[in-house]
Design a protein around this motif. Structure first.
Motif: not given
Length: 149
Positions: A30-35, A37, A39
Motif C-alpha cells: 500500500v505504501l509503495h503504491a502511494g509513493q 502511483g 494502483f
C-alpha cells in the motif's frame, strides 16, 4: 551500518554475501503504491486477483527491487560508487507474507576506461522463503584503484 574501505584490488571474484530475511506485508504494498502511483489491481484489488492466475495480490516488482537493494546496503565504502543496475528481471511473483533474502556475488572485475578505477559487477539474486529465485539484476560499481594508477 559501518564504513568499510575497499579498493578495486580488494574485490575477489566469487565472493558473496547473503542478507537476513524480510517479510513483505500488505502495508509495504500500500505504501509503495502511494509513493509510485501504481494502483494496478494486481497489487491492490484482492477480489479481482482471485479471478487471476496467481489468485492473490502480488508485490510491485519495483518494491521488491527496492527492498532487495536495501538489504545489500550494509556498509559504506568511500572508495566505490554505484553506476546503476543492468539486466533486471522479475522471475516469480512475490506475495504478501513471503520472506525475501538477497544474495550478492562478485562476477566481474575489470579495469575501467576511467583512469584510476576498476569496474565491479555484483550479481544480485533475490530468493523467497522456499529458496525460489524471484528477481535478478547486476549492480555496477566503480571502485578506486588502491595504487591510484
Amino acid at each position: 551500518m559501518h564504513i568499510h574501505q575497499q579498493f578495486y584490488e580488494q574485490y575477489t571474484l566469487g565472493d558473496s554475501r547473503t542478507s537476513l530475511g524480510r517479510t513483505i506485508t500488505e502495508s509495504d504494498i500500500v505504501l509503495h503504491a502511494g509513493q509510485t502511483g501504481d494502483f494496478f489491481p494486481h497489487h491492490m484489488d484482492a477480489e479481482w486477483c482471485k479471478t487471476q492466475p496467481f489468485k492473490q495480490r502480488i508485490a510491485h516488482g519495483t518494491l521488491i527491487f527496492s527492498i532487495a537493494i536495501g538489504q545489500t546496503a550494509t556498509q559504506i565504502n568511500p572508495e566505490a560508487f554505484s553506476k546503476g543496475y543492468d539486466r533486471l528481471r522479475f522471475i516469480k511473483p512475490v506475495f504478501i507474507g513471503d520472506t525475501i533474502r538477497t544474495k550478492v556475488t562478485i562476477t566481474e572485475a575489470v579495469l575501467d576506461k576511467k583512469p584510476g578505477f576498476g569496474k565491479i559487477v555484483e550479481h544480485v539474486e533475490v530468493f523467497n522463503q522456499q529458496d525460489t529465485l524471484v528477481m535478478v539484476c547486476d549492480h555496477i560499481l566503480l571502485a578506486k584503484l588502491q595504487s591510484g594508477a
